[in-house]
Design a protein around this motif. Sequence first.
Motif, PDB file in Angstrom:
ATOM      1  N   LEU A   1       0.698  -1.141   0.082  1.00 57.13           N
ATOM      2  CA  LEU A   1      -0.106   0.071   0.006  1.00 57.13           C
ATOM      3  C   LEU A   1       0.876   1.146   0.051  1.00 57.13           C
ATOM      4  O   LEU A   1       0.667   2.190  -0.714  1.00 57.13           O
ATOM      5  CB  LEU A   1      -0.893   0.198   1.214  1.00 57.13           C
ATOM      6  N   LEU A   2       2.086   1.126   0.687  1.00 54.92           N
ATOM      7  CA  LEU A   2       3.059   2.531   1.062  1.00 54.92           C
ATOM      8  C   LEU A   2       3.469   2.647  -0.471  1.00 54.92           C
ATOM      9  O   LEU A   2       3.725   3.883  -1.036  1.00 54.92           O
ATOM     10  CB  LEU A   2       3.801   2.241   1.969  1.00 54.92           C
ATOM     11  N   ASP A   3       3.967   1.660  -1.143  1.00 47.51           N
ATOM     12  CA  ASP A   3       4.576   1.560  -2.462  1.00 47.51           C
ATOM     13  C   ASP A   3       3.550   2.395  -3.449  1.00 47.51           C
ATOM     14  O   ASP A   3       3.918   2.915  -4.574  1.00 47.51           O
ATOM     15  CB  ASP A   3       4.757   0.160  -3.094  1.00 47.51           C
ATOM     16  N   PHE A   4       2.288   2.105  -3.276  1.00 49.23           N
ATOM     17  CA  PHE A   4       1.206   2.531  -4.180  1.00 49.23           C
ATOM     18  C   PHE A   4       0.800   4.180  -3.725  1.00 49.23           C
ATOM     19  O   PHE A   4       0.031   4.833  -4.296  1.00 49.23           O
ATOM     20  CB  PHE A   4      -0.029   1.803  -3.927  1.00 49.23           C
ATOM     21  N   GLU A   5       1.666   4.635  -2.786  1.00 46.94           N
ATOM     22  CA  GLU A   5       1.603   5.957  -2.188  1.00 46.94           C
ATOM     23  C   GLU A   5       0.058   6.273  -1.906  1.00 46.94           C
ATOM     24  O   GLU A   5      -0.463   7.180  -2.024  1.00 46.94           O
ATOM     25  CB  GLU A   5       2.059   7.048  -3.092  1.00 46.94           C
ATOM     26  N   ILE A   6      -0.284   5.328  -0.928  1.00 49.85           N
ATOM     27  CA  ILE A   6      -1.815   5.566  -0.556  1.00 49.85           C
ATOM     28  C   ILE A   6      -1.727   6.582   0.748  1.00 49.85           C
ATOM     29  O   ILE A   6      -0.813   6.593   1.344  1.00 49.85           O
ATOM     30  CB  ILE A   6      -2.197   4.006  -0.068  1.00 49.85           C
ATOM     31  N   THR A   7      -2.954   7.169   0.494  1.00 48.98           N
ATOM     32  CA  THR A   7      -3.186   8.175   1.331  1.00 48.98           C
ATOM     33  C   THR A   7      -4.353   7.995   2.079  1.00 48.98           C
ATOM     34  O   THR A   7      -5.342   7.200   1.715  1.00 48.98           O
ATOM     35  CB  THR A   7      -3.021   9.815   0.725  1.00 48.98           C
ATOM     36  N   ARG A   8      -4.638   8.874   3.376  1.00 50.11           N
ATOM     37  CA  ARG A   8      -5.792   8.645   3.997  1.00 50.11           C
ATOM     38  C   ARG A   8      -7.186   8.883   3.250  1.00 50.11           C
ATOM     39  O   ARG A   8      -8.265   8.569   3.657  1.00 50.11           O
ATOM     40  CB  ARG A   8      -5.966   9.378   5.348  1.00 50.11           C
ATOM     41  N   SER A   9      -7.029   9.685   2.289  1.00 48.36           N
ATOM     42  CA  SER A   9      -8.324   9.849   1.303  1.00 48.36           C
ATOM     43  C   SER A   9      -8.601   9.036   0.237  1.00 48.36           C
ATOM     44  O   SER A   9      -9.139   8.872  -0.534  1.00 48.36           O
ATOM     45  CB  SER A   9      -8.140  11.245   0.847  1.00 48.36           C
ATOM     46  N   ASP A  10      -7.494   7.959   0.138  1.00 49.27           N
ATOM     47  CA  ASP A  10      -7.715   7.022  -0.772  1.00 49.27           C
ATOM     48  C   ASP A  10      -8.869   5.726  -0.310  1.00 49.27           C
ATOM     49  O   ASP A  10      -9.186   5.845   0.932  1.00 49.27           O
ATOM     50  CB  ASP A  10      -6.365   6.411  -1.235  1.00 49.27           C
ATOM     51  N   MET A  11      -8.709   4.695  -1.184  1.00 49.52           N
ATOM     52  CA  MET A  11      -9.571   3.587  -0.657  1.00 49.52           C
ATOM     53  C   MET A  11      -8.981   2.205  -0.487  1.00 49.52           C
ATOM     54  O   MET A  11      -8.172   2.032  -1.548  1.00 49.52           O
ATOM     55  CB  MET A  11     -11.012   3.486  -1.696  1.00 49.52           C
ATOM     56  N   VAL A  12      -9.187   1.429   0.219  1.00 51.32           N
ATOM     57  CA  VAL A  12      -8.791  -0.134   0.253  1.00 51.32           C
ATOM     58  C   VAL A  12     -10.028  -0.792   0.001  1.00 51.32           C
ATOM     59  O   VAL A  12     -10.992  -0.518   0.492  1.00 51.32           O
ATOM     60  CB  VAL A  12      -8.173  -0.407   1.594  1.00 51.32           C
ATOM     61  N   LEU A  13      -9.911  -1.803  -1.013  1.00 46.87           N
ATOM     62  CA  LEU A  13     -11.054  -2.846  -1.340  1.00 46.87           C
ATOM     63  C   LEU A  13     -10.605  -4.231  -0.849  1.00 46.87           C
ATOM     64  O   LEU A  13      -9.920  -4.729  -1.444  1.00 46.87           O
ATOM     65  CB  LEU A  13     -11.264  -2.440  -2.670  1.00 46.87           C
ATOM     66  N   ALA A  14     -11.283  -4.849   0.053  1.00 41.87           N
ATOM     67  CA  ALA A  14     -10.844  -5.928   0.600  1.00 41.87           C
ATOM     68  C   ALA A  14     -11.942  -7.061  -0.337  1.00 41.87           C
ATOM     69  O   ALA A  14     -13.233  -6.961  -0.459  1.00 41.87           O
ATOM     70  CB  ALA A  14     -11.404  -6.247   2.001  1.00 41.87           C
ATOM     71  N   PHE A  15     -11.464  -7.841  -1.347  1.00 42.83           N
ATOM     72  CA  PHE A  15     -12.231  -8.529  -2.105  1.00 42.83           C
ATOM     73  C   PHE A  15     -11.726  -9.975  -1.975  1.00 42.83           C
ATOM     74  O   PHE A  15     -10.717 -10.462  -2.562  1.00 42.83           O
ATOM     75  CB  PHE A  15     -11.577  -8.247  -3.639  1.00 42.83           C
ATOM     76  N   GLY A  16     -12.784 -10.833  -1.354  1.00 48.29           N
ATOM     77  CA  GLY A  16     -12.326 -12.331  -0.926  1.00 48.29           C
ATOM     78  C   GLY A  16     -13.175 -12.832   0.086  1.00 48.29           C
ATOM     79  O   GLY A  16     -14.357 -12.370   0.322  1.00 48.29           O
ATOM     80  N   GLY A  17     -12.786 -13.769   0.782  1.00 52.91           N
ATOM     81  CA  GLY A  17     -13.518 -14.575   1.832  1.00 52.91           C
ATOM     82  C   GLY A  17     -13.204 -13.836   3.088  1.00 52.91           C
ATOM     83  O   GLY A  17     -12.724 -12.777   3.004  1.00 52.91           O
ATOM     84  N   GLY A  18     -13.534 -14.635   4.128  1.00 55.87           N
ATOM     85  CA  GLY A  18     -13.308 -13.959   5.381  1.00 55.87           C
ATOM     86  C   GLY A  18     -11.970 -13.615   5.806  1.00 55.87           C
ATOM     87  O   GLY A  18     -11.606 -12.625   6.538  1.00 55.87           O
ATOM     88  N   VAL A  19     -10.978 -14.366   5.462  1.00 52.71           N
ATOM     89  CA  VAL A  19      -9.448 -14.125   5.459  1.00 52.71           C
ATOM     90  C   VAL A  19      -9.277 -12.901   5.075  1.00 52.71           C
ATOM     91  O   VAL A  19      -8.673 -11.843   5.712  1.00 52.71           O
ATOM     92  CB  VAL A  19      -8.961 -15.262   4.826  1.00 52.71           C
ATOM     93  N   VAL A  20      -9.473 -12.580   3.794  1.00 51.13           N
ATOM     94  CA  VAL A  20      -9.373 -11.285   3.084  1.00 51.13           C
ATOM     95  C   VAL A  20     -10.113 -10.044   3.789  1.00 51.13           C
ATOM     96  O   VAL A  20      -9.362  -9.113   3.691  1.00 51.13           O
ATOM     97  CB  VAL A  20      -9.396 -11.284   1.552  1.00 51.13           C
ATOM     98  N   GLY A  21     -11.257 -10.268   4.016  1.00 53.48           N
ATOM     99  CA  GLY A  21     -11.910  -9.168   4.704  1.00 53.48           C
ATOM    100  C   GLY A  21     -11.524  -9.118   5.930  1.00 53.48           C
ATOM    101  O   GLY A  21     -11.231  -7.854   6.411  1.00 53.48           O
ATOM    102  N   ASP A  22     -11.038  -9.981   6.891  1.00 53.00           N
ATOM    103  CA  ASP A  22     -10.503  -9.787   8.184  1.00 53.00           C
ATOM    104  C   ASP A  22      -9.118  -8.940   8.095  1.00 53.00           C
ATOM    105  O   ASP A  22      -9.009  -7.915   8.861  1.00 53.00           O
ATOM    106  CB  ASP A  22     -10.350 -11.063   9.118  1.00 53.00           C
ATOM    107  N   ILE A  23      -8.143  -9.290   7.221  1.00 49.77           N
ATOM    108  CA  ILE A  23      -6.906  -8.807   7.246  1.00 49.77           C
ATOM    109  C   ILE A  23      -7.129  -7.335   6.208  1.00 49.77           C
ATOM    110  O   ILE A  23      -6.248  -6.554   6.620  1.00 49.77           O
ATOM    111  CB  ILE A  23      -5.943  -9.901   6.791  1.00 49.77           C
ATOM    112  N   GLY A  24      -7.878  -7.459   5.304  1.00 43.92           N
ATOM    113  CA  GLY A  24      -7.855  -6.195   4.791  1.00 43.92           C
ATOM    114  C   GLY A  24      -8.463  -4.999   5.576  1.00 43.92           C
ATOM    115  O   GLY A  24      -7.804  -3.919   5.743  1.00 43.92           O
ATOM    116  N   GLY A  25      -9.399  -5.305   6.193  1.00 42.67           N
ATOM    117  CA  GLY A  25     -10.006  -4.650   7.202  1.00 42.67           C
ATOM    118  C   GLY A  25      -8.894  -4.024   8.291  1.00 42.67           C
ATOM    119  O   GLY A  25      -8.791  -2.942   8.629  1.00 42.67           O
ATOM    120  N   PHE A  26      -8.273  -5.063   8.958  1.00 42.88           N
ATOM    121  CA  PHE A  26      -7.273  -4.690   9.702  1.00 42.88           C
ATOM    122  C   PHE A  26      -6.177  -3.930   9.368  1.00 42.88           C
ATOM    123  O   PHE A  26      -5.836  -2.865   9.765  1.00 42.88           O
ATOM    124  CB  PHE A  26      -6.677  -6.034  10.393  1.00 42.88           C
TER     125      PHE A  26
END
Length: 354
Positions: free
Chosen positions: A89-114
């Motif tokens: 995410l940092l390589d992508f130069e993500i900022t607080r006004s950008d968006m993360v999209l968790a696309f998968g089962g519960g594992v991806v949702g839990d770690i993506g959200g975390f």
Amino acid sequence: MKTLEIRLSQKKYSISIEKGILGKIGEEIGKIYQNKKIAIITDSNVEELYGKKLIDSLSKNNFKTKTIVIEPGEKSKSLETAKCIYEGLLDFEITRSDMVLAFGGGVVGDIGGFVASTLLRGIQFIQIPTSLLAQIDSSVGGKVAVNLPQGKNLVGSFYHPEAVFIDPELLRTLDKRFLYDGLAEVIKYGCIKDRELFDRLMEIEGQEELFDSMEEIILNCCSIKRDVVERDERDRGERLLLNFGHTLGHAIEKYFEYNKYTHGEAVAIGMYNFTKKSEEMGITEKGATRLIKEIILKYNLPYKMPDIDRDSIIKAIRLDKKNESDNLSIVLLREIGDSFIKKINKDHIDLYLV
Ligand SMILES: NC(=O)c1ccc[n+]([C@@H]2O[C@H](COP(=O)([O-])OP(=O)(O)OC[C@H]3O[C@@H](n4cnc5c(N)ncnc54)[C@H](O)[C@@H]3O)[C@@H](O)[C@H]2O)c1
């Protein structure tokens, strides 16, 4: 499209459910997010099956994306994987006004959200759950976490998404064992809160009818979880009802070191055996155990208590992280569709085991 509004003390968002929504996801996200950068977190199975469709729709709506792919499975829900995602995410130069999209089962949702909840002290995120368990359970309620070697979900927080988009069509490619795994939680919702849902599940004949009914089933389950979560955001009261079958289920999963039974299979054994005992004790209406056994078998789930010595099960239940110091809360049925929480002393758990 079916939509459910979630209204929490600090936040409002919606869950949208529609067959085929993935194909127009760029348009849908454009309605709630005006910036252009989206970092997608997914696993390699989901990426291979649906990654292109997702990116095509996002690109058509001028979103700039980067996809971070993790290995499928529970092992990925770790701090090590979280670190790799932070770096991506940092390589992508993500900022607080950008968006993360968790696309998968519960594992991806839990770690993506975390990851979204912790990087830069919180980046907004969207969930597109792709397994049945994620569509009816883990994507609703805001619990995000990773595992530690000492136990599951030990590091985490409550962090709600900006929106959840559910495409029931994606379930067609889900391995059958994961489908039934999720159905155990659907059965649970019927048992604790919704006799009609339970009866509907009993009536369904064959896979096609199940998929045809899926939008309705997902809506039912999400709306039950939504109601419970709205009343008890922090899991201190009514939300414990969602634990029906889980006290024993968790102990069984743990005893077999998460190798023998899926979560749903262990929960099915828990629902049946706790109800059998509470029916014998006159707490649950007569006949409920028989119905639970019937529905569990119908959806290819186990009901029989495995051959485990009683002391080990009691020890595992006593260590459950949801316990208080001397007490633990168990969930019992008055009848199918009506449940309650009973607080018992840890030393008395023996009474509730068959
Ligand atoms: N946050 C919560 O409230 C909550 C609630 C329940 C469970 N959970 C967590 O959820 C996790 C389990 O979730 P899960 O069962 O979805 O596991 P998972 O994410 O590992 O997905 C199961 C498997 O299905 C594959 N898959 C997912 N969608 C697919 C699709 N549409 N087609 C084909 N394959 C697909 C995945 O690649 C994976 O191999 C556990 O870590 C559990 O702790 C969280």
